[in-house]
Write a protein that holds these residues in place. Structure first.
Motif, mmCIF file in Angstrom:
data_model
loop_
_atom_site.group_PDB
_atom_site.id
_atom_site.type_symbol
_atom_site.label_atom_id
_atom_site.label_comp_id
_atom_site.label_asym_id
_atom_site.label_seq_id
_atom_site.Cartn_x
_atom_site.Cartn_y
_atom_site.Cartn_z
ATOM 1 N N TYR A 110 -46.202 -14.728 -53.009
ATOM 2 C CA TYR A 110 -45.447 -15.244 -54.053
ATOM 3 C C TYR A 110 -45.166 -14.411 -54.976
ATOM 4 O O TYR A 110 -45.970 -13.820 -55.608
ATOM 5 N N THR A 137 -46.679 -24.873 -57.494
ATOM 6 C CA THR A 137 -45.876 -25.244 -56.338
ATOM 7 C C THR A 137 -45.723 -24.557 -55.294
ATOM 8 O O THR A 137 -45.138 -24.933 -54.255
ATOM 9 N N ARG A 138 -46.509 -23.477 -55.174
ATOM 10 C CA ARG A 138 -46.503 -22.728 -54.045
ATOM 11 C C ARG A 138 -47.563 -22.756 -52.918
ATOM 12 O O ARG A 138 -48.695 -23.185 -53.123
ATOM 13 N N PRO A 139 -47.104 -22.701 -51.530
ATOM 14 C CA PRO A 139 -48.163 -22.769 -50.721
ATOM 15 C C PRO A 139 -48.674 -21.276 -50.080
ATOM 16 O O PRO A 139 -49.582 -21.384 -49.238
ATOM 17 N N GLU A 140 -48.191 -20.136 -50.561
ATOM 18 C CA GLU A 140 -48.797 -18.913 -50.148
ATOM 19 C C GLU A 140 -50.062 -18.608 -50.606
ATOM 20 O O GLU A 140 -50.669 -19.329 -51.432
ATOM 21 N N ARG A 141 -50.706 -17.789 -49.929
ATOM 22 C CA ARG A 141 -52.298 -17.575 -50.175
ATOM 23 C C ARG A 141 -52.332 -16.555 -51.371
ATOM 24 O O ARG A 141 -53.510 -16.460 -51.912
ATOM 25 N N ASP A 186 -57.161 -23.148 -52.179
ATOM 26 C CA ASP A 186 -56.422 -24.258 -51.229
ATOM 27 C C ASP A 186 -55.371 -24.064 -50.592
ATOM 28 O O ASP A 186 -54.512 -24.804 -50.520
ATOM 29 N N ARG A 187 -55.163 -22.679 -50.174
ATOM 30 C CA ARG A 187 -53.842 -22.477 -49.390
ATOM 31 C C ARG A 187 -54.400 -22.194 -48.026
ATOM 32 O O ARG A 187 -55.350 -21.635 -47.495
#
Length: 187
Positions: A110, A137-141, A186-187
């Motif tokens: 991100y 809001t982001r799913p990236e690691r 938590d990704r």
């Protein structure tokens, strides 16, 4: 993760590309107020900022903007988008932070592209509110940002878990900036 709201009359709102581009005047007002000391450099002019937003950042996939409002006054914003071509950032990160293992195939990161708070609201946790709200809001690691080497906000980034992993000049007319990363939980 819950984000504390410094004042109950402040709200955050999320916008995609179209919504962001409809906020030109208040965004430029916040940008100019927060970058007033950089106006000698054309890279930091409001026109250059808006041109990058309009032509480079907002058209990208999954662009997102979080704005903090107090009544009808924009007090700050943060925006970014995923970056697929991320091998260089993963490599810098793995080299600088040995505890981070780069994926065998580069995965998106991100790119936390811009962050600004009006000076009268700085130092009151609104920046942290915007920062955390956008990143939640982001799913990236991994998140990545560039910051001027002389920017006092760099201390806040370090306090918020970011790490300096190198220096980058993103465009030929841009200054050399510190590249920072944050491992997203938590990704």
């Amino acid at each position: 993760m819950r984000v504390a709201v410094p004042d109950s009359d402040v709200r955050t709102e999320y916008y995609g590309s179209v919504g962001a581009l409809g906020l030109r005047e208040p965004m430029l007002a916040v940008y100019l107020a927060s970058h007033h000391d950089q106006q000698y450099d054309p890279w930091f002019s409001p026109e250059s900022f808006w041109d990058r937003l309009l032509n480079l950042y907002a058209p990208g996939p999954d662009f997102g903007l979080v704005v903090a409002w107090q009544d009808d006054t924009m007090i700050g914003y943060a925006f970014g988008s995923p970056k697929d071509n991320s091998a260089d950032i993963w490599e810098m990160t793995a080299h600088t932070l040995p505890e981070v293992t780069a994926p065998p195939t580069p995965t998106p990161i991100y790119f936390f592209r811009e962050f600004a708070v009006s000076p009268e609201y700085q130092g009151k946790d609104y920046g942290r509110l915007l920062h955390d709200t956008l990143l939640n809001t982001r799913p990236e690691r991994l998140a990545h940002l560039l910051v001027r080497q002389d920017n006092s906000a760099k201390q806040a980034y370090l306090h918020w878990g970011w790490h300096t992993v190198g220096q980058v000049q993103p465009f030929p007319d841009a200054p050399v900036m510190d590249a920072m990363v944050k491992i997203l939980d938590d990704r």
